[in-house]
Design an enzyme around this catalytic site. Structure first.
Site, PDB file in Angstrom:
ATOM      1  N   ASP A  22       0.887  -1.278  -0.036  1.00 31.73           N
ATOM      2  CA  ASP A  22      -0.091   0.184  -0.141  1.00 31.73           C
ATOM      3  C   ASP A  22       0.815   1.321  -0.073  1.00 31.73           C
ATOM      4  O   ASP A  22       0.191   2.292   0.057  1.00 31.73           O
ATOM      5  CB  ASP A  22      -0.845  -0.050   1.224  1.00 31.73           C
ATOM      6  CG  ASP A  22      -2.374  -0.599   0.810  1.00 31.73           C
ATOM      7  OD1 ASP A  22      -2.549  -0.927  -0.277  1.00 31.73           O
ATOM      8  OD2 ASP A  22      -3.147  -0.490   1.782  1.00 31.73           O
ATOM      9  N   LYS A  25       3.092   1.553  -4.873  1.00 35.44           N
ATOM     10  CA  LYS A  25       4.083   0.886  -6.180  1.00 35.44           C
ATOM     11  C   LYS A  25       3.399   1.172  -7.304  1.00 35.44           C
ATOM     12  O   LYS A  25       3.748   1.308  -8.397  1.00 35.44           O
ATOM     13  CB  LYS A  25       4.416  -0.335  -5.703  1.00 35.44           C
ATOM     14  CG  LYS A  25       5.389  -0.722  -4.395  1.00 35.44           C
ATOM     15  CD  LYS A  25       5.815  -1.928  -3.968  1.00 35.44           C
ATOM     16  CE  LYS A  25       4.564  -2.775  -3.688  1.00 35.44           C
ATOM     17  NZ  LYS A  25       3.932  -2.406  -2.648  1.00 35.44           N
ATOM     18  N   THR A  26       2.021   0.513  -7.421  1.00 37.29           N
ATOM     19  CA  THR A  26       1.250   0.356  -8.304  1.00 37.29           C
ATOM     20  C   THR A  26       0.770   1.817  -9.093  1.00 37.29           C
ATOM     21  O   THR A  26       1.060   2.137 -10.369  1.00 37.29           O
ATOM     22  CB  THR A  26       0.124  -0.708  -8.354  1.00 37.29           C
ATOM     23  OG1 THR A  26       0.641  -1.700  -7.719  1.00 37.29           O
ATOM     24  CG2 THR A  26      -0.598  -0.780  -9.503  1.00 37.29           C
ATOM     25  N   HIS A  86       3.445  -9.134  -1.724  1.00 35.14           N
ATOM     26  CA  HIS A  86       4.710  -9.280  -1.016  1.00 35.14           C
ATOM     27  C   HIS A  86       5.226 -10.665  -1.291  1.00 35.14           C
ATOM     28  O   HIS A  86       6.511 -10.920  -1.567  1.00 35.14           O
ATOM     29  CB  HIS A  86       4.378  -9.181   0.635  1.00 35.14           C
ATOM     30  CG  HIS A  86       5.693  -9.577   1.355  1.00 35.14           C
ATOM     31  ND1 HIS A  86       6.729  -8.654   1.068  1.00 35.14           N
ATOM     32  CD2 HIS A  86       5.826 -10.476   2.460  1.00 35.14           C
ATOM     33  CE1 HIS A  86       7.799  -9.250   2.171  1.00 35.14           C
ATOM     34  NE2 HIS A  86       7.108 -10.388   2.640  1.00 35.14           N
TER      35      HIS A  86
HETATM   36  N1  LIG Z   1      -2.292  10.577  -1.046  1.00 35.19           N
HETATM   37  C1  LIG Z   1      -1.589   9.664  -1.638  1.00 35.19           C
HETATM   38  N2  LIG Z   1      -2.071   8.513  -2.076  1.00 35.19           N
HETATM   39  C2  LIG Z   1      -1.471   7.537  -2.766  1.00 35.19           C
HETATM   40  C3  LIG Z   1      -0.398   7.862  -3.540  1.00 35.19           C
HETATM   41  N3  LIG Z   1      -0.118   6.847  -4.137  1.00 35.19           N
HETATM   42  C4  LIG Z   1      -0.964   5.898  -3.936  1.00 35.19           C
HETATM   43  N4  LIG Z   1      -1.812   6.266  -2.933  1.00 35.19           N
HETATM   44  C5  LIG Z   1      -2.787   5.507  -2.613  1.00 35.19           C
HETATM   45  O1  LIG Z   1      -2.335   4.298  -1.711  1.00 35.19           O
HETATM   46  C6  LIG Z   1      -3.119   3.142  -1.917  1.00 35.19           C
HETATM   47  C7  LIG Z   1      -2.127   2.062  -2.288  1.00 35.19           C
HETATM   48  O2  LIG Z   1      -1.652   2.399  -3.663  1.00 35.19           O
HETATM   49  P1  LIG Z   1      -1.132   1.203  -4.479  1.00 35.19           P
HETATM   50  O3  LIG Z   1      -0.301   1.774  -5.671  1.00 35.19           O
HETATM   51  O4  LIG Z   1      -2.186   0.018  -4.867  1.00 35.19           O
HETATM   52  O5  LIG Z   1       0.030   0.652  -3.472  1.00 35.19           O
HETATM   53  P2  LIG Z   1       0.767  -0.742  -3.560  1.00 35.19           P
HETATM   54  O6  LIG Z   1       2.085  -0.341  -3.101  1.00 35.19           O
HETATM   55  O7  LIG Z   1       0.816  -1.056  -5.065  1.00 35.19           O
HETATM   56  O8  LIG Z   1       0.204  -1.731  -2.710  1.00 35.19           O
HETATM   57  P3  LIG Z   1       0.509  -3.282  -2.971  1.00 35.19           P
HETATM   58  O9  LIG Z   1       0.682  -3.764  -4.370  1.00 35.19           O
HETATM   59  O10 LIG Z   1      -0.912  -3.936  -2.579  1.00 35.19           O
HETATM   60  O11 LIG Z   1       1.546  -3.632  -1.948  1.00 35.19           O
HETATM   61  C8  LIG Z   1      -4.182   3.497  -2.904  1.00 35.19           C
HETATM   62  O12 LIG Z   1      -5.314   4.028  -2.033  1.00 35.19           O
HETATM   63  C9  LIG Z   1      -3.634   4.601  -3.613  1.00 35.19           C
HETATM   64  O13 LIG Z   1      -4.939   5.923  -4.018  1.00 35.19           O
HETATM   65  C10 LIG Z   1       0.181   9.271  -3.223  1.00 35.19           C
HETATM   66  O14 LIG Z   1       1.181   9.629  -3.957  1.00 35.19           O
HETATM   67  N5  LIG Z   1      -0.641  10.135  -2.507  1.00 35.19           N
HETATM   68 MG   LIG Z   2       0.719  -2.865  -5.979  1.00 31.52          MG
END
Ligand SMILES: Nc1nc2c(ncn2[C@@H]2O[C@H](COP(=O)(O)OP(=O)(O)OP(=O)(O)O)[C@@H](O)[C@H]2O)c(=O)[nH]1
Ligand SMILES: [Mg+2]
Length: 391
Positions: A22, A25-26, A86
């Site tokens: 969270d 990354k994506t 992970h």
């Molecule tokens: N405020 C803010 N929220 C963000 C940002 N980038 C991502 N988010 C939020 O963080 C949450 C997780 O984002 P993801 O991109 O899915 O995170 P991830 O690291 O890919 O998550 P996993 O693949 O599950 O490990 C989502 O609700 C996004 O909208 C950012 O730059 N700013």
């Molecule tokens: Mg992801």
């Protein structure tokens, strides 16, 4: 979907996003593709929901989810892997399936270093990822002074694992705001990409390395002789080259090189080929052997490795493994039984990543960094990487 030919005009690199669940990354991966598609250097915008719906890929006998996107900066072509979770990260890194030349460590400026942040840095170090660039993500929502503290914490983490924490590029970004087109944050993505372009060196090409072909198949062509097929792992081969099959008496000359039925003067790393070998008996070479440059490899039986034991939910075991466990090891195209010694760790539970010593039932070419799968009763129960080859 129309198929395009890949025309190589820039050096190609493989990179990936890593970091705690969270932390974004994506979202960041999607933002990079958006910013670059708008710059027009190459590559299309891939929204986050398409990255997370990754195609299933079979790598080394393990079904792994890897989301690949491609993009180009002014100077490079990148394949970027965003691992959906992970466990996928661990599996892809230990088997070498991800094969990244550099990594973007994503750390949320709101949360700071979390357990998987540290675990991914540790693993990256172990599997030989030498260059990490840090994206302090969610900087739009973080308090700047708190973000300063997070930056210090990340630099310390990197230094603690043998990375140059003081000089590592750390860029404050917001994947979310960049996706919305906010110029301040699209600019931050540009700065991150500049850091990757500059800080991660172009990898060494393996075409100059001693020739190595893991044998997938052996055929006989009447009147011509024995042919071995497979994908060239490294080096180049041409008609007239001397080769050998380590661990056997076979030492011979390549009298033909073909790919998909067309003859080639020479073939290189990555090519799928058939090699015609002079005067080799059909049963002298088998799948699992390798064809190599003379004197370049000595088969070995013992090694230490980092192994991820798949959890039951991933199709792995329900019960722990302990010293004396004898599964099958799949190394390149070989399938060999091996005895596991867990040393002081004593047991490895499903979901654990452990260090083990393995003694194989027969010698095969081994080297640090070689990825493998561990299988038992027809299913994959682990994924690992050789760390040290023992005499
Ligand atoms: N405020 C803010 N929220 C963000 C940002 N980038 C991502 N988010 C939020 O963080 C949450 C997780 O984002 P993801 O991109 O899915 O995170 P991830 O690291 O890919 O998550 P996993 O693949 O599950 O490990 C989502 O609700 C996004 O909208 C950012 O730059 N700013
Ligand atoms: Mg992801």
């Amino acid at each position: 979907m129309s198929k395009q030919t890949y025309v190589r005009t820039k050096p190609h690199l493989n990179i990936g996003t890593m970091g705690h669940v969270d932390h974004g990354k994506t979202t960041l991966t999607a933002a990079i593709t958006k910013v670059l598609s708008e710059r027009g250097t190459g590559g299309a915008y891939v929204p986050a929901d398409r990255i997370d719906r990754a195609p299933e890929e079979a790598a080394r006998g393990i079904t792994i989810n890897i989301a690949h996107v491609e993009y180009e900066t002014d100077t490079r072509h990148y394949a970027h892997v965003d691992m959906p979770g992970h466990a996928d990260f661990i599996k892809n890194m230990v088997t070498g399936a991800a094969q990244i030349d550099g990594a973007i460590l994503v750390v949320s400026a709101l949360d700071g270093v979390m357990p998987q942040t540290a675990e991914h840095v540790l693993l990256a170090r172990q599997v030989g990822v030498d260059h990490i660039v840090v994206a302090l993500n969610k900087a739009d929502a973080g308090d700047p002074e708190l973000t300063d503290l997070v930056e210090l914490e990340v630099r310390e983490l990197l230094s603690a694992h043998g990375y140059p924490g003081d000089t590592t590029p750390v860029v404050r970004v917001s994947g979310l705001r960049a996706l919305e087109g906010d110029p301040r944050w699209t600019g931050a993505i540009e700065a991150l990409l500049d850091a990757v372009d500059i800080y991660v060196p172009t990898p060494v090409r393996h075409t100059g390395a001693p020739f190595l072909l893991p044998v997938e198949n052996v055929l006989t062509i009447t009147g011509r002789g024995t042919v071995v097929t497979g994908a060239i792992e490294r080096g180049t081969v041409r008609v007239g080259d001397r080769v050998e099959v380590p661990g056997t008496d076979v030492a011979t000359v390549v009298t033909g090189v073909e790919t998909f039925g067309k003859s080639m003067e020479s073939a290189e790393a990555g090519d799928n080929v058939a090699l015609l070998l002079r005067g080799v008996a059909r049963d002298a070479v088998r799948r699992g052997h390798v064809v190599a440059a003379p004197g370049s490899l000595v088969p070995r039986r013992r090694f230490t490795a980092r192994v991820y034991v798949l959890s039951a939910a991933e199709g792995g075991r329900w019960t722990p493994v302990s010293t004396g466990y004898r599964p099958q090891f799949y190394l390149r195209t070989a399938d060999v039984v091996g005895a596991v010694d867990l040393g002081a760790t004593a047991v490895a539970r499903p979901g654990d990543t452990v260090t083990m010593t393995v003694e194989l039932g027969r010698a095969v070419p081994l080297e640090p960094g070689l990825g493998f799968a561990v299988r038992e009763g027809g299913r994959t129960v682990g994924a690992g990487t050789v760390t040290t080859v023992l005499p």
